[in-house]
Design a protein around this motif. Structure first.
Motif, PDB file in Angstrom:
ATOM      1  N   ASP A  91      -9.176 -22.453  46.058  1.00  0.00           N
ATOM      2  CA  ASP A  91      -8.225 -21.976  47.057  1.00  0.00           C
ATOM      3  C   ASP A  91      -8.495 -20.493  47.289  1.00  0.00           C
ATOM      4  OD1 ASP A  91      -6.110 -21.205  48.647  1.00  0.00           O
ATOM      5  OD2 ASP A  91      -4.598 -22.311  47.513  1.00  0.00           O
ATOM      6  N   MET A  92      -9.073 -20.170  48.467  1.00  0.00           N
ATOM      7  CA  MET A  92      -9.440 -18.789  48.778  1.00  0.00           C
ATOM      8  C   MET A  92      -8.544 -18.203  49.865  1.00  0.00           C
ATOM      9  SD  MET A  92     -13.624 -18.871  48.527  1.00  0.00           S
ATOM     10  CE  MET A  92     -13.733 -17.081  48.672  1.00  0.00           C
ATOM     11  N   THR A  93      -7.347 -18.704  49.976  1.00  0.00           N
ATOM     12  CA  THR A  93      -6.405 -18.197  50.978  1.00  0.00           C
ATOM     13  C   THR A  93      -6.167 -16.692  50.780  1.00  0.00           C
ATOM     14  OG1 THR A  93      -5.277 -20.339  51.046  1.00  0.00           O
ATOM     15  CG2 THR A  93      -4.088 -18.440  51.949  1.00  0.00           C
ATOM     16  N   GLY A  94      -6.410 -15.924  51.820  1.00  0.00           N
ATOM     17  CA  GLY A  94      -6.120 -14.492  51.759  1.00  0.00           C
ATOM     18  C   GLY A  94      -7.029 -13.693  50.852  1.00  0.00           C
ATOM     19  N   VAL A  95      -8.164 -14.260  50.439  1.00  0.00           N
ATOM     20  CA  VAL A  95      -9.085 -13.513  49.576  1.00  0.00           C
ATOM     21  C   VAL A  95      -9.642 -12.312  50.333  1.00  0.00           C
ATOM     22  CG1 VAL A  95     -11.365 -13.591  48.489  1.00  0.00           C
ATOM     23  CG2 VAL A  95      -9.734 -15.407  48.067  1.00  0.00           C
ATOM     24  N   GLU A  96      -9.714 -11.185  49.657  1.00  0.00           N
ATOM     25  CA  GLU A  96     -10.246  -9.966  50.252  1.00  0.00           C
ATOM     26  C   GLU A  96     -11.674  -9.762  49.770  1.00  0.00           C
ATOM     27  OE1 GLU A  96      -9.583  -5.345  49.258  1.00  0.00           O
ATOM     28  OE2 GLU A  96      -7.766  -6.363  49.977  1.00  0.00           O
ATOM     29  N   PHE A  97     -12.612  -9.753  50.712  1.00  0.00           N
ATOM     30  CA  PHE A  97     -13.997  -9.511  50.300  1.00  0.00           C
ATOM     31  C   PHE A  97     -14.730  -8.674  51.335  1.00  0.00           C
ATOM     32  CE2 PHE A  97     -14.046 -13.528  52.607  1.00  0.00           C
ATOM     33  CZ  PHE A  97     -15.150 -13.412  53.457  1.00  0.00           C
ATOM     34  N   GLU A  98     -15.450  -7.693  50.862  1.00  0.00           N
ATOM     35  CA  GLU A  98     -16.283  -6.843  51.703  1.00  0.00           C
ATOM     36  C   GLU A  98     -17.604  -6.618  50.976  1.00  0.00           C
ATOM     37  OE1 GLU A  98     -15.682  -5.785  54.679  1.00  0.00           O
ATOM     38  OE2 GLU A  98     -13.531  -6.242  54.873  1.00  0.00           O
ATOM     39  N   GLN A  99     -18.694  -6.689  51.735  1.00  0.00           N
ATOM     40  CA  GLN A  99     -20.016  -6.356  51.203  1.00  0.00           C
ATOM     41  C   GLN A  99     -20.293  -7.053  49.868  1.00  0.00           C
ATOM     42  OE1 GLN A  99     -19.754  -2.034  51.160  1.00  0.00           O
ATOM     43  NE2 GLN A  99     -20.555  -1.908  53.237  1.00  0.00           N
ATOM     44  N   LEU A 100     -20.186  -8.361  49.866  1.00  0.00           N
ATOM     45  CA  LEU A 100     -20.526  -9.120  48.663  1.00  0.00           C
ATOM     46  C   LEU A 100     -21.988  -8.856  48.299  1.00  0.00           C
ATOM     47  CD1 LEU A 100     -18.764 -12.499  49.483  1.00  0.00           C
ATOM     48  CD2 LEU A 100     -18.066 -10.834  47.763  1.00  0.00           C
ATOM     49  N   GLU A 101     -22.236  -8.684  47.022  1.00  0.00           N
ATOM     50  CA  GLU A 101     -23.605  -8.383  46.604  1.00  0.00           C
ATOM     51  C   GLU A 101     -24.549  -9.525  46.944  1.00  0.00           C
ATOM     52  OE1 GLU A 101     -26.127  -7.220  42.560  1.00  0.00           O
ATOM     53  OE2 GLU A 101     -23.951  -6.954  42.610  1.00  0.00           O
ATOM     54  N   SER A 102     -24.097 -10.762  46.696  1.00  0.00           N
ATOM     55  CA  SER A 102     -24.918 -11.921  47.030  1.00  0.00           C
ATOM     56  C   SER A 102     -24.082 -13.191  46.974  1.00  0.00           C
ATOM     57  CB  SER A 102     -26.098 -12.049  46.053  1.00  0.00           C
ATOM     58  OG  SER A 102     -26.846 -13.229  46.316  1.00  0.00           O
ATOM     59  N   ILE A 103     -24.398 -14.132  47.866  1.00  0.00           N
ATOM     60  CA  ILE A 103     -23.811 -15.477  47.798  1.00  0.00           C
ATOM     61  C   ILE A 103     -24.929 -16.524  47.772  1.00  0.00           C
ATOM     62  CG2 ILE A 103     -21.640 -14.816  48.927  1.00  0.00           C
ATOM     63  CD1 ILE A 103     -22.704 -16.171  51.483  1.00  0.00           C
ATOM     64  N   ALA A 104     -26.121 -16.095  47.409  1.00  0.00           N
ATOM     65  CA  ALA A 104     -27.270 -16.997  47.403  1.00  0.00           C
ATOM     66  C   ALA A 104     -27.026 -18.184  46.473  1.00  0.00           C
ATOM     67  CB  ALA A 104     -28.525 -16.242  46.960  1.00  0.00           C
ATOM     68  N   GLY A 105     -27.054 -19.389  47.050  1.00  0.00           N
ATOM     69  CA  GLY A 105     -26.881 -20.587  46.236  1.00  0.00           C
ATOM     70  C   GLY A 105     -25.448 -20.905  45.864  1.00  0.00           C
ATOM     71  N   ALA A 106     -24.474 -20.140  46.357  1.00  0.00           N
ATOM     72  CA  ALA A 106     -23.065 -20.452  46.075  1.00  0.00           C
ATOM     73  C   ALA A 106     -22.660 -21.688  46.868  1.00  0.00           C
ATOM     74  CB  ALA A 106     -22.173 -19.275  46.439  1.00  0.00           C
ATOM     75  N   ASP A 107     -21.848 -22.535  46.264  1.00  0.00           N
ATOM     76  CA  ASP A 107     -21.388 -23.757  46.937  1.00  0.00           C
ATOM     77  C   ASP A 107     -19.907 -23.613  47.264  1.00  0.00           C
ATOM     78  OD1 ASP A 107     -20.709 -26.306  47.799  1.00  0.00           O
ATOM     79  OD2 ASP A 107     -22.030 -27.307  46.369  1.00  0.00           O
ATOM     80  N   PHE A 108     -19.603 -23.586  48.591  1.00  0.00           N
ATOM     81  CA  PHE A 108     -18.229 -23.430  49.072  1.00  0.00           C
ATOM     82  C   PHE A 108     -17.653 -24.746  49.594  1.00  0.00           C
ATOM     83  CE2 PHE A 108     -20.085 -19.192  49.415  1.00  0.00           C
ATOM     84  CZ  PHE A 108     -19.066 -18.339  48.999  1.00  0.00           C
ATOM     85  N   SER A 109     -18.216 -25.857  49.204  1.00  0.00           N
ATOM     86  CA  SER A 109     -17.766 -27.153  49.728  1.00  0.00           C
ATOM     87  C   SER A 109     -16.272 -27.368  49.464  1.00  0.00           C
ATOM     88  CB  SER A 109     -18.549 -28.294  49.079  1.00  0.00           C
ATOM     89  OG  SER A 109     -19.934 -28.193  49.365  1.00  0.00           O
ATOM     90  N   HIS A 110     -15.562 -27.804  50.500  1.00  0.00           N
ATOM     91  CA  HIS A 110     -14.137 -28.172  50.410  1.00  0.00           C
ATOM     92  C   HIS A 110     -13.243 -27.021  49.959  1.00  0.00           C
ATOM     93  CE1 HIS A 110     -15.655 -32.191  50.958  1.00  0.00           C
ATOM     94  NE2 HIS A 110     -16.343 -32.137  49.841  1.00  0.00           N
TER      95      HIS A 110
END
Length: 267
Positions: free
Chosen positions: A211-230
């Protein structure tokens, strides 16, 4: 001191403790003393590694310098107990009552507590190295730690090292994770509402059904290979920002699911 041959069962241990006798230090390893009345027990320097003391009554017990690494003390009563210089690395203190206990020089690094745990009023548990709501864990070395179901609501984990950690179903609502290392962390079903992950490294992280509701993110170092399914609560704007990361990152498959980051965000 009583030799190990004198007792073999928890009932034997209870009888000896009630008699006020001392036990051999090594002989309580992994013992199951759940629910036992151990009030005023003499356990100075006792070895209770991975012992099950859940719901046990340890009020006024002498546990000074005891080795309680990995012990289950969930819902245990430790009121007015002497825990001076006791070692509770990765012990479970969920719902435990430690009011009035002597916690001088206690070692709580990696111990777990929750919103029901009761500490002495003057004890700075949030900065003790223990893991729980509003804990100060800035820069903590928690690589590969088992934090399944942990309550870290409002915790400060700035720059924390959580690579490979099991954060399944963890409560990170409102937590501060800026600059945190979350590479290959398992965050399936994690509750991340309004968490701040600015500058964090999510490479290879498993965020399925988080549950990423309202998550604050700026300039993430990397999301390589991250799985955001569902993932829940991911707005169109947030999804678009994630899809603006470099193509090389988006087209990297997750090591376990084999789904690319791009595919997980577009499905």
């Amino acid at each position: 001191m009583i030799s190990k041959e004198t007792y073999k069962t928890p009932q034997d241990v209870l009888a000896i403790l009630k008699a006020g006798l001392a036990l051999a230090q090594e002989d309580l390893y992994q013992f199951n003393l759940s629910g036992f009345d151990l009030s005023k027990a003499q356990l100075h320097r006792a070895t209770l590694i991975r012992a099950n003391l859940s719901q046990a009554n340890l009020s006024e017990a002498d546990l000074s310098q005891a080795d309680l690494r990995g012990a289950d003390l969930s819902q245990a009563i430790l009121r007015n107990a002497n825990l001076q210089a006791a070692y509770l690395y990765r012990a479970d203190l969920s719902g435990a009552d430690l009011r009035g206990a002597n916690l001088t020089e206690i070692k709580l690094l990696g111990a777990r507590y929750d919103s029901q745990t009761l500490f002495p009023e003057d004890f700075a548990y949030k900065s003790s190295g223990a893991i729980g709501p509003k804990a100060n864990l800035n820069g903590a070395q928690l690589n590969t730690a088992n934090l399944r179901h942990a309550d870290l609501q409002g915790a400060s984990l700035l720059g924390a090292y959580l690579g490979g950690a099991d954060l399944t179903l963890v409560n990170l609502q409102g937590a501060r994770l800026s600059q945190a290392d979350l590479r290959k962390a398992c965050l399936t079903g994690a509750y991340l509402r309004h968490a701040r992950i600015n500058g964090a490294n999510l490479a290879g992280a498993d965020l399925r059904a988080a549950d990423m509701t309202g998550v604050e993110f700026e300039q993430l170092e990397s999301i390589a290979g991250a799985d955001f399914s569902h993932v829940q609560g991911l707005s169109d704007e947030m999804r678009s920002r994630l899809l603006s990361q470099p193509a090389q990152e988006l087209d990297t498959p997750h090591a376990l699911t084999r789904k690319t980051t791009r595919a997980s965000l577009e499905s």
